[in-house]
Enzyme design. Structure first.
Site, PDB file in Angstrom:
ATOM      1  N   GLY A   1       0.968  -1.224   0.064  1.00 43.32           N
ATOM      2  CA  GLY A   1      -0.089  -0.154   0.057  1.00 43.32           C
ATOM      3  C   GLY A   1       0.991   1.178  -0.026  1.00 43.32           C
ATOM      4  N   HIS A   2       2.001   1.235  -0.794  1.00 44.18           N
ATOM      5  CA  HIS A   2       2.913   2.328  -1.154  1.00 44.18           C
ATOM      6  C   HIS A   2       3.566   2.320  -2.383  1.00 44.18           C
ATOM      7  CE1 HIS A   2       5.882  -0.504   0.385  1.00 44.18           C
ATOM      8  NE2 HIS A   2       5.004  -0.720   1.372  1.00 44.18           N
ATOM      9  N   ALA A   3       4.534   3.056  -2.751  1.00 48.92           N
ATOM     10  CA  ALA A   3       5.262   3.197  -3.835  1.00 48.92           C
ATOM     11  C   ALA A   3       6.633   3.150  -3.424  1.00 48.92           C
ATOM     12  CB  ALA A   3       4.960   4.040  -4.855  1.00 48.92           C
TER      13      ALA A   3
ATOM     14  N   ARG B   1       1.912  -0.122  -5.046  1.00 48.98           N
ATOM     15  CA  ARG B   1       1.309  -1.539  -4.993  1.00 48.98           C
ATOM     16  C   ARG B   1       0.976  -2.100  -3.634  1.00 48.98           C
ATOM     17  NH1 ARG B   1       4.561  -3.880  -1.209  1.00 48.98           N
ATOM     18  NH2 ARG B   1       6.820  -4.337  -1.494  1.00 48.98           N
TER      19      ARG B   1
END
Ligand code: TYD
Length: 134
Positions: A47-49, A94
């Protein structure tokens, strides 16, 4: 480009064997390996890039889904075999979800752990993606 990578597979009556060599099966040098396990039902990881990190994610055991987002389009990849992995280049949002009981996700990373490589705000991510469109 995000893609599924088939890994070598040696089928054997004694049990199958697969492997990964850096810069050969995957397009980067492996700087770090980590794994995610004992995930309670319904939990979401990621839940981040990442700004720099490229990665290959393999479901060594069980199954889970990886949602990948380039700021325009979201795709979901279901990983459930240990002889292929999902390659994710830098600059993608993602998230990992729908982990089965006893699933084991291994992540091969092109960078050492670096907190400042993370983009944790989706708005910031959309802004960051603008450089890719120039
Ligand atoms: P994080 O990547 O934030 O987890 P998630 O997949 O849920 O986004 O990592 C969780 C914690 O683990 C974070 O506080 C930092 C630590 N960590 C390391 O120290 N080294 C690592 O290589 C990784 C992946 C995480």
């Amino acid at each position: 480009m995000v893609k599924l990578i088939d890994l070598p597979k040696f089928e054997d009556p004694r049990g199958n064997l697969s492997f990964i060599e850096e810069n050969k099966h995957i397009p980067f040098k492996i700087e770090r390996v980590y794994w995610i396990y004992d995930v309670p039902g319904g939990q979401v990881r990621g839940g981040h890039a990442f700004k720099q990190q490229q990665e290959l994610i393999v479901a060594l055991s069980g199954s889970f889904d990886v949602m990948v987002d380039d700021g325009k389009e979201q795709k979901i990849f279901s990983l459930n075999r240990s002889y292929y992995g999902l390659y994710i280049p830098a600059g993608m949002w993602r998230r990992m979800q729908n982990f089965s009981t006893n699933s084991l996700a291994v992540v091969l990373s092109s960078t050492p752990y670096n907190k400042s490589d993370y983009i944790r705000s989706y708005d910031e991510f959309l802004n960051y993606r603008k450089q890719y469109e120039k």
